[in-house]
Design a protein around this motif. Structure first.
Motif, mmCIF file in Angstrom:
data_model
loop_
_atom_site.group_PDB
_atom_site.id
_atom_site.type_symbol
_atom_site.label_atom_id
_atom_site.label_comp_id
_atom_site.label_asym_id
_atom_site.label_seq_id
_atom_site.Cartn_x
_atom_site.Cartn_y
_atom_site.Cartn_z
ATOM 1 N N GLY A 195 5.241 8.361 -6.338
ATOM 2 C CA GLY A 195 4.043 8.752 -5.775
ATOM 3 C C GLY A 195 2.989 9.438 -6.669
ATOM 4 O O GLY A 195 1.825 10.108 -6.157
ATOM 5 N N GLU A 196 3.083 9.398 -7.864
ATOM 6 C CA GLU A 196 2.419 9.861 -8.960
ATOM 7 C C GLU A 196 1.054 9.044 -9.348
ATOM 8 O O GLU A 196 -0.109 9.483 -9.703
ATOM 9 C CB GLU A 196 2.895 10.127 -10.165
ATOM 10 N N ARG A 197 1.131 7.522 -9.104
ATOM 11 C CA ARG A 197 0.230 6.726 -9.235
ATOM 12 C C ARG A 197 0.105 5.583 -7.988
ATOM 13 O O ARG A 197 1.067 5.570 -7.386
ATOM 14 C CB ARG A 197 0.374 6.057 -10.541
ATOM 15 N N GLU A 198 -1.120 5.092 -7.934
ATOM 16 C CA GLU A 198 -1.269 3.941 -6.955
ATOM 17 C C GLU A 198 -1.513 2.602 -7.715
ATOM 18 O O GLU A 198 -2.407 2.628 -8.724
ATOM 19 C CB GLU A 198 -2.117 4.275 -5.922
ATOM 20 N N PRO A 199 -0.698 1.580 -7.462
ATOM 21 C CA PRO A 199 -1.268 0.386 -8.133
ATOM 22 C C PRO A 199 -2.726 -0.239 -8.003
ATOM 23 O O PRO A 199 -3.307 0.193 -6.824
ATOM 24 C CB PRO A 199 -0.276 -0.724 -7.885
ATOM 25 N N ASN A 200 -3.270 -1.089 -8.808
ATOM 26 C CA ASN A 200 -4.492 -1.583 -8.505
ATOM 27 C C ASN A 200 -4.428 -2.814 -7.420
ATOM 28 O O ASN A 200 -3.033 -3.081 -7.236
ATOM 29 C CB ASN A 200 -4.999 -2.290 -9.838
ATOM 30 N N ILE A 201 -5.364 -3.491 -6.847
ATOM 31 C CA ILE A 201 -5.403 -4.392 -5.853
ATOM 32 C C ILE A 201 -4.419 -5.568 -6.378
ATOM 33 O O ILE A 201 -3.632 -6.309 -5.566
ATOM 34 C CB ILE A 201 -6.422 -4.984 -5.225
ATOM 35 N N ASN A 202 -4.530 -6.049 -7.523
ATOM 36 C CA ASN A 202 -3.992 -7.282 -7.996
ATOM 37 C C ASN A 202 -2.328 -7.120 -8.146
ATOM 38 O O ASN A 202 -1.566 -8.030 -7.933
ATOM 39 C CB ASN A 202 -4.222 -7.633 -9.696
ATOM 40 N N THR A 203 -2.036 -5.749 -8.624
ATOM 41 C CA THR A 203 -0.540 -5.530 -8.506
ATOM 42 C C THR A 203 0.104 -5.283 -7.137
ATOM 43 O O THR A 203 1.242 -5.656 -6.916
ATOM 44 C CB THR A 203 -0.242 -4.090 -9.195
ATOM 45 N N LEU A 204 -0.757 -4.882 -6.190
ATOM 46 C CA LEU A 204 -0.353 -4.618 -4.790
ATOM 47 C C LEU A 204 -0.114 -6.139 -4.160
ATOM 48 O O LEU A 204 0.986 -6.344 -3.427
ATOM 49 C CB LEU A 204 -1.419 -3.993 -3.921
ATOM 50 N N VAL A 205 -0.923 -7.127 -4.511
ATOM 51 C CA VAL A 205 -0.741 -8.512 -3.975
ATOM 52 C C VAL A 205 0.375 -9.150 -4.518
ATOM 53 O O VAL A 205 1.506 -9.609 -3.922
ATOM 54 C CB VAL A 205 -2.079 -9.311 -4.536
ATOM 55 N N GLN A 206 0.794 -8.939 -6.092
ATOM 56 C CA GLN A 206 1.889 -9.253 -6.655
ATOM 57 C C GLN A 206 3.086 -8.635 -5.717
ATOM 58 O O GLN A 206 4.077 -9.450 -5.717
ATOM 59 C CB GLN A 206 1.860 -8.904 -7.994
ATOM 60 N N MET A 207 3.282 -7.378 -5.654
ATOM 61 C CA MET A 207 4.261 -6.798 -4.801
ATOM 62 C C MET A 207 4.502 -7.480 -3.681
ATOM 63 O O MET A 207 5.634 -7.887 -3.133
ATOM 64 C CB MET A 207 4.001 -5.414 -4.699
ATOM 65 N N ALA A 208 3.531 -7.541 -2.725
ATOM 66 C CA ALA A 208 3.378 -8.096 -1.494
ATOM 67 C C ALA A 208 3.831 -9.471 -1.444
ATOM 68 O O ALA A 208 4.836 -9.901 -0.548
ATOM 69 C CB ALA A 208 2.108 -7.921 -0.635
ATOM 70 N N ASP A 209 3.586 -10.078 -2.513
ATOM 71 C CA ASP A 209 3.999 -11.650 -2.311
ATOM 72 C C ASP A 209 5.365 -11.569 -2.846
ATOM 73 O O ASP A 209 6.044 -12.491 -2.238
ATOM 74 C CB ASP A 209 3.052 -12.374 -3.417
ATOM 75 N N PHE A 210 5.958 -10.878 -3.712
ATOM 76 C CA PHE A 210 7.140 -11.181 -4.136
ATOM 77 C C PHE A 210 8.162 -10.533 -3.024
ATOM 78 O O PHE A 210 9.018 -11.114 -2.821
ATOM 79 C CB PHE A 210 7.575 -9.978 -5.318
ATOM 80 N N PHE A 211 7.659 -9.634 -2.102
ATOM 81 C CA PHE A 211 8.491 -9.081 -1.000
ATOM 82 C C PHE A 211 8.246 -9.981 0.175
ATOM 83 O O PHE A 211 8.972 -9.776 1.268
ATOM 84 C CB PHE A 211 8.369 -7.517 -0.795
ATOM 85 N N LYS A 212 7.444 -10.945 0.350
ATOM 86 C CA LYS A 212 7.107 -11.712 1.225
ATOM 87 C C LYS A 212 6.734 -11.041 2.619
ATOM 88 O O LYS A 212 6.986 -11.090 3.682
ATOM 89 C CB LYS A 212 8.251 -12.636 1.626
ATOM 90 N N ILE A 213 5.696 -9.903 2.415
ATOM 91 C CA ILE A 213 5.143 -9.221 3.517
ATOM 92 C C ILE A 213 3.712 -9.197 3.135
ATOM 93 O O ILE A 213 3.082 -9.426 2.046
ATOM 94 C CB ILE A 213 6.058 -7.850 3.401
ATOM 95 N N SER A 214 3.103 -8.676 4.217
ATOM 96 C CA SER A 214 1.716 -8.499 4.150
ATOM 97 C C SER A 214 1.080 -7.173 3.280
ATOM 98 O O SER A 214 2.035 -6.196 3.297
ATOM 99 C CB SER A 214 1.085 -8.521 5.402
ATOM 100 N N LEU A 215 -0.019 -7.196 2.812
ATOM 101 C CA LEU A 215 -0.535 -5.816 2.213
ATOM 102 C C LEU A 215 -0.360 -4.735 3.187
ATOM 103 O O LEU A 215 0.036 -3.753 2.860
ATOM 104 C CB LEU A 215 -1.955 -6.082 1.734
ATOM 105 N N ASP A 216 -0.776 -5.162 4.588
ATOM 106 C CA ASP A 216 -0.893 -4.102 5.619
ATOM 107 C C ASP A 216 0.576 -3.438 5.615
ATOM 108 O O ASP A 216 0.963 -2.245 5.749
ATOM 109 C CB ASP A 216 -1.150 -4.658 6.742
ATOM 110 N N ASP A 217 1.689 -4.342 5.568
ATOM 111 C CA ASP A 217 2.947 -3.852 5.717
ATOM 112 C C ASP A 217 3.419 -3.082 4.375
ATOM 113 O O ASP A 217 4.121 -1.906 4.591
ATOM 114 C CB ASP A 217 4.002 -5.020 5.858
ATOM 115 N N LEU A 218 3.048 -3.541 3.394
ATOM 116 C CA LEU A 218 3.554 -2.836 2.076
ATOM 117 C C LEU A 218 2.932 -1.387 2.095
ATOM 118 O O LEU A 218 3.454 -0.349 1.618
ATOM 119 C CB LEU A 218 2.888 -3.551 0.727
ATOM 120 N N ILE A 219 1.629 -1.123 2.338
ATOM 121 C CA ILE A 219 0.875 0.000 2.230
ATOM 122 C C ILE A 219 1.063 0.968 3.414
ATOM 123 O O ILE A 219 0.710 2.109 3.631
ATOM 124 C CB ILE A 219 -0.597 -0.015 2.103
ATOM 125 N N GLY A 220 1.628 0.455 4.688
ATOM 126 C CA GLY A 220 2.042 1.262 5.677
ATOM 127 C C GLY A 220 0.717 1.242 6.624
ATOM 128 O O GLY A 220 0.575 2.111 7.551
#
Length: 67
Positions: free
Chosen positions: A38-63
């Protein structure tokens, strides 16, 4: 649940270490550790990569929930 908690939950559900996740999305292990701490937040490109990897939406990833 906060973003960093969701991120850790998703990673652990896939059985990956922080180092493995960092390698998969092309960042340093320390950067990834900071996201989960919780010390940093990823940029939008990294968020998209994470969501794609986990096969979830960005909304689900960020809550983000809609009523």
């Amino acid at each position: 649940m906060k973003f960093n908690e969701r991120l850790k939950y998703q990673r652990e559900s896939y059985g990956y270490t922080q180092k493995q996740m960092a390698e998969l999305i092309g960042i340093t292990p320390r950067s990834y550790q900071r996201y989960e701490a919780g010390e940093r937040e990823p940029n939008i490109n990294t968020l998209v990569q994470m969501a794609d990897f986990f096969k979830i939406s960005l909304d689900d990833l960020i809550g983000r929930n809609f009523p």
